[in-house]
Design a protein around this motif. Structure first.
Motif, PDB file in Angstrom:
ATOM      1  N   ASN A  18      23.173  32.655  99.391  1.00 23.92           N
ATOM      2  CA  ASN A  18      22.371  32.888  98.834  1.00 23.92           C
ATOM      3  C   ASN A  18      23.037  33.342  97.208  1.00 23.92           C
ATOM      4  N   SER A  19      22.147  32.484  96.073  1.00 23.83           N
ATOM      5  CA  SER A  19      22.786  33.026  95.173  1.00 23.83           C
ATOM      6  C   SER A  19      22.729  34.092  94.143  1.00 23.83           C
ATOM      7  N   GLN A  20      22.511  35.253  94.981  1.00 28.53           N
ATOM      8  CA  GLN A  20      22.770  36.561  95.046  1.00 28.53           C
ATOM      9  C   GLN A  20      24.463  37.154  94.482  1.00 28.53           C
ATOM     10  N   LEU A  21      24.412  36.134  95.924  1.00 29.54           N
ATOM     11  CA  LEU A  21      26.707  36.393  95.872  1.00 29.54           C
ATOM     12  C   LEU A  21      27.380  36.074  94.854  1.00 29.54           C
ATOM     13  N   ALA A  22      27.067  35.617  93.646  1.00 36.76           N
ATOM     14  CA  ALA A  22      27.357  35.095  92.401  1.00 36.76           C
ATOM     15  C   ALA A  22      27.387  36.399  91.415  1.00 36.76           C
ATOM     16  N   LYS A  23      26.518  36.854  91.460  1.00 29.67           N
ATOM     17  CA  LYS A  23      25.863  38.385  91.379  1.00 29.67           C
ATOM     18  C   LYS A  23      27.075  39.415  91.568  1.00 29.67           C
ATOM     19  N   LEU A  24      27.901  39.170  92.098  1.00 28.71           N
ATOM     20  CA  LEU A  24      28.879  40.389  92.901  1.00 28.71           C
ATOM     21  C   LEU A  24      29.870  40.347  92.341  1.00 28.71           C
ATOM     22  N   PRO A  25      30.218  41.187  91.242  1.00 27.14           N
ATOM     23  CA  PRO A  25      31.453  40.955  90.732  1.00 27.14           C
ATOM     24  C   PRO A  25      33.037  41.782  91.152  1.00 27.14           C
ATOM     25  N   LYS A  26      32.642  42.322  92.347  1.00 28.69           N
ATOM     26  CA  LYS A  26      33.249  43.023  92.643  1.00 28.69           C
ATOM     27  C   LYS A  26      34.088  42.617  93.893  1.00 28.69           C
ATOM     28  N   LEU A  27      33.310  41.481  94.282  1.00 28.88           N
ATOM     29  CA  LEU A  27      33.237  40.559  95.608  1.00 28.88           C
ATOM     30  C   LEU A  27      35.034  40.640  95.843  1.00 28.88           C
ATOM     31  N   ARG A  28      35.614  40.720  97.139  1.00 28.32           N
ATOM     32  CA  ARG A  28      37.479  40.084  96.668  1.00 28.32           C
ATOM     33  C   ARG A  28      36.966  39.883  98.699  1.00 28.32           C
ATOM     34  N   GLU A  29      36.504  40.314  99.588  1.00 23.79           N
ATOM     35  CA  GLU A  29      36.744  40.372 100.434  1.00 23.79           C
ATOM     36  C   GLU A  29      35.658  39.672 101.929  1.00 23.79           C
ATOM     37  N   LEU A  30      35.121  37.994 101.571  1.00 22.82           N
ATOM     38  CA  LEU A  30      33.858  37.333 102.657  1.00 22.82           C
ATOM     39  C   LEU A  30      33.857  36.866 103.752  1.00 22.82           C
ATOM     40  N   ILE A  31      33.804  37.481 105.000  1.00 23.95           N
ATOM     41  CA  ILE A  31      34.202  36.449 105.951  1.00 23.95           C
ATOM     42  C   ILE A  31      32.183  36.357 106.595  1.00 23.95           C
ATOM     43  N   ILE A  32      32.066  34.661 106.968  1.00 22.74           N
ATOM     44  CA  ILE A  32      31.498  33.877 107.200  1.00 22.74           C
ATOM     45  C   ILE A  32      32.322  32.925 108.660  1.00 22.74           C
ATOM     46  N   GLU A  33      31.479  34.269 109.769  1.00 18.87           N
ATOM     47  CA  GLU A  33      32.150  33.338 111.551  1.00 18.87           C
ATOM     48  C   GLU A  33      30.565  32.861 111.933  1.00 18.87           C
ATOM     49  N   GLU A  34      30.329  31.802 112.755  1.00 16.31           N
ATOM     50  CA  GLU A  34      30.226  31.780 114.065  1.00 16.31           C
ATOM     51  C   GLU A  34      28.077  31.014 113.504  1.00 16.31           C
ATOM     52  N   VAL A  35      28.285  30.867 112.340  1.00 19.72           N
ATOM     53  CA  VAL A  35      26.943  30.805 111.613  1.00 19.72           C
ATOM     54  C   VAL A  35      27.135  29.030 111.475  1.00 19.72           C
ATOM     55  N   PHE A  36      25.712  28.289 110.904  1.00 17.90           N
ATOM     56  CA  PHE A  36      25.680  27.144 110.680  1.00 17.90           C
ATOM     57  C   PHE A  36      25.000  27.428 109.169  1.00 17.90           C
ATOM     58  N   ILE A  37      25.781  26.651 108.466  1.00 18.78           N
ATOM     59  CA  ILE A  37      25.685  26.370 107.362  1.00 18.78           C
ATOM     60  C   ILE A  37      24.885  25.544 106.297  1.00 18.78           C
ATOM     61  N   GLU A  38      24.155  25.376 105.364  1.00 17.34           N
ATOM     62  CA  GLU A  38      23.939  23.990 105.154  1.00 17.34           C
ATOM     63  C   GLU A  38      24.780  24.153 103.608  1.00 17.34           C
ATOM     64  N   CYS A  39      24.532  24.940 103.147  1.00 16.86           N
ATOM     65  CA  CYS A  39      25.360  24.377 101.360  1.00 16.86           C
ATOM     66  C   CYS A  39      26.086  26.101 101.496  1.00 16.86           C
ATOM     67  N   PHE A  40      27.952  25.974 101.093  1.00 14.06           N
ATOM     68  CA  PHE A  40      28.349  26.021 100.946  1.00 14.06           C
ATOM     69  C   PHE A  40      29.082  26.792  99.073  1.00 14.06           C
ATOM     70  N   GLU A  41      27.710  26.216  98.292  1.00 14.50           N
ATOM     71  CA  GLU A  41      28.789  25.990  96.884  1.00 14.50           C
ATOM     72  C   GLU A  41      28.507  27.694  95.955  1.00 14.50           C
ATOM     73  N   GLU A  42      27.578  28.617  97.050  1.00 14.18           N
ATOM     74  CA  GLU A  42      27.266  29.719  96.302  1.00 14.18           C
ATOM     75  C   GLU A  42      28.960  30.602  96.430  1.00 14.18           C
ATOM     76  N   VAL A  43      29.791  30.316  96.905  1.00 16.01           N
ATOM     77  CA  VAL A  43      30.708  31.186  97.065  1.00 16.01           C
ATOM     78  C   VAL A  43      32.331  30.038  96.252  1.00 16.01           C
ATOM     79  N   LEU A  44      31.632  29.267  95.393  1.00 15.55           N
ATOM     80  CA  LEU A  44      32.429  28.695  94.226  1.00 15.55           C
ATOM     81  C   LEU A  44      32.194  29.586  92.985  1.00 15.55           C
ATOM     82  N   HIS A  45      30.703  30.395  92.818  1.00 13.43           N
ATOM     83  CA  HIS A  45      30.866  31.190  91.920  1.00 13.43           C
ATOM     84  C   HIS A  45      32.014  32.790  91.984  1.00 13.43           C
ATOM     85  N   LEU A  46      32.307  32.744  92.802  1.00 16.11           N
ATOM     86  CA  LEU A  46      33.106  34.367  93.102  1.00 16.11           C
ATOM     87  C   LEU A  46      34.696  34.588  92.646  1.00 16.11           C
TER      88      LEU A  46
END
Length: 133
Positions: free
Chosen positions: A77-105
């Motif tokens: 979700n684009s809401q991830l870009a609104k998380l200024p304090k997010l330091r760690e993101l773990i994504i496991e065992e999923v199928f994701i179409e697009c990963f662009e939102e991570v670039l805003h972190l």
């Protein structure tokens, strides 16, 4: 003890909660009450039947850790870009179409991707300058 039904209908309330782990079958949608947890720092959504993160999910801005494992989520979700304090993101065992939102972190320090199928991963991931590992 909070039941799955209690989570789904928002009966679980604790404004000072800092760590929340939600997992298990029967949880089919993102629990809206999470947005009311202003002190939440760590959130784990694992092995649920959640298929998407709603556009209006409003994650708490205090969040510094987010784990999405074994879910049916196909798009971040684009809401991830609104998380200024997010330091760690773990994504496991999923199928994701697009990963662009991570670039805003831009403050992300740790990104863990395991057993992941991504149909589109940008080469711009190197722009995450704070990323340590």
């Amino acid at each position: 003890m909070t039941t799955k039904k209690g989570i789904a209908d928002g009966r679980f309330q604790n404004q000072r909660l800092q760590y929340l782990s939600i997992s298990g079958e029967g949880i089919t949608e993102y629990p809206k009450f999470v947005s009311q947890l202003g002190h939440l720092k760590r959130l784990e959504l694992s092995y649920t039947e959640i298929t998407h993160l709603p556009v209006d999910m409003n994650l708490p801005v205090s969040l510094s850790f987010l784990k999405l494992s074994g879910n049916q989520i196909e798009k971040l979700n684009s809401q991830l870009a609104k998380l200024p304090k997010l330091r760690e993101l773990i994504i496991e065992e999923v199928f994701i179409e697009c990963f662009e939102e991570v670039l805003h972190l831009m403050n992300l320090e740790k990104l863990t991707l395991k057993y992941l199928t991504v149909s589109k991963l940008s080469t711009k991931i190197g722009q995450l300058k704070q990323l340590m590992y």
